[in-house]
Design a protein around this motif. Structure first.
Motif, mmCIF file in Angstrom:
data_model
loop_
_atom_site.group_PDB
_atom_site.id
_atom_site.type_symbol
_atom_site.label_atom_id
_atom_site.label_comp_id
_atom_site.label_asym_id
_atom_site.label_seq_id
_atom_site.Cartn_x
_atom_site.Cartn_y
_atom_site.Cartn_z
ATOM 1 N N ALA A 45 -21.692 -22.496 -38.311
ATOM 2 C CA ALA A 45 -20.761 -23.539 -38.761
ATOM 3 C C ALA A 45 -20.342 -24.455 -37.619
ATOM 4 O O ALA A 45 -20.294 -25.680 -37.780
ATOM 5 C CB ALA A 45 -19.540 -22.907 -39.424
ATOM 6 N N ALA A 46 -20.062 -23.901 -36.454
ATOM 7 C CA ALA A 46 -19.622 -24.718 -35.311
ATOM 8 C C ALA A 46 -20.734 -25.648 -34.840
ATOM 9 O O ALA A 46 -20.490 -26.815 -34.526
ATOM 10 C CB ALA A 46 -19.171 -23.824 -34.167
ATOM 11 N N THR A 50 -20.787 -29.760 -34.925
ATOM 12 C CA THR A 50 -21.082 -30.554 -33.732
ATOM 13 C C THR A 50 -22.213 -31.546 -33.999
ATOM 14 O O THR A 50 -22.121 -32.724 -33.629
ATOM 15 C CB THR A 50 -21.448 -29.633 -32.544
ATOM 16 N N LEU A 51 -23.278 -31.083 -34.641
ATOM 17 C CA LEU A 51 -24.393 -31.966 -34.956
ATOM 18 C C LEU A 51 -23.970 -33.075 -35.916
ATOM 19 O O LEU A 51 -24.376 -34.234 -35.761
ATOM 20 C CB LEU A 51 -25.560 -31.178 -35.550
ATOM 21 N N THR A 52 -23.150 -32.741 -36.891
ATOM 22 C CA THR A 52 -22.683 -33.745 -37.855
ATOM 23 C C THR A 52 -21.850 -34.808 -37.152
ATOM 24 O O THR A 52 -22.050 -36.009 -37.361
ATOM 25 C CB THR A 52 -21.874 -33.075 -38.980
ATOM 26 N N ALA A 104 -21.743 -28.650 -46.300
ATOM 27 C CA ALA A 104 -21.765 -29.269 -44.974
ATOM 28 C C ALA A 104 -23.195 -29.434 -44.478
ATOM 29 O O ALA A 104 -23.544 -30.459 -43.875
ATOM 30 C CB ALA A 104 -20.951 -28.435 -43.998
ATOM 31 N N ALA A 105 -24.041 -28.451 -44.739
ATOM 32 C CA ALA A 105 -25.437 -28.523 -44.311
ATOM 33 C C ALA A 105 -26.185 -29.614 -45.076
ATOM 34 O O ALA A 105 -26.970 -30.372 -44.489
ATOM 35 C CB ALA A 105 -26.119 -27.172 -44.499
#
Length: 129
Positions: A45-46, A50-52, A104-105
């Motif tokens: 999740a973290a 960060t990528l988002t 989120a993904a």
């Protein structure tokens, strides 16, 4: 009362380096490679967060560059397509991801795909990669 909040960039902002297209593509590929490999481990999740956030920032940097390269009055198909992709990217930046890690993904993958497309348009319009 004036409602115009857009200010011209400061002179040092006008002299900044071009967007780092290679890094932008590498960021997007971290999410899109998982689509191609069924046995790939999902992102934590973290890391996904960060990528988002990174891709959102990259899109916010790249969008004005493409708008500038396409010009205020597009004259060919490549310019129209680039501006249509800019509109799609702005729309994706406005929406909120669905709750949960899966939402989120999925949202991050949508950002990655539009970031890749904008990188293509940036290169096609003749800007420096």
């Amino acid at each position: 009362m004036a409602t115009d909040t857009i200010r011209p960039p400061a002179s040092e902002a006008q002299d900044q380096a071009p967007p780092d297209i290679v890094t932008m593509r590498e960021t997007a590929d971290r999410l899109l490679d998982a689509d191609a490999a069924a046995d790939a481990l999902p992102l934590a999740a973290a890391e996904l967060d960060t990528l988002t956030r990174t891709m959102r920032g990259q899109l916010e940097l790249l969008i004005p560059e493409i708008e500038h390269a396409a010009g205020p009055r597009p004259k060919d198909v490549a310019q129209y397509c680039a501006l249509a992709c800019v509109g799609e990217a702005r729309g994706k930046l406005r929406v909120e991801p669905r709750p949960g890690l899966d939402g989120a993904a999925a949202y991050a993958r949508r950002l990655a795909r539009v970031l890749n497309a904008l990188c293509d348009h940036y290169e096609r319009l003749g800007s420096r990669p």
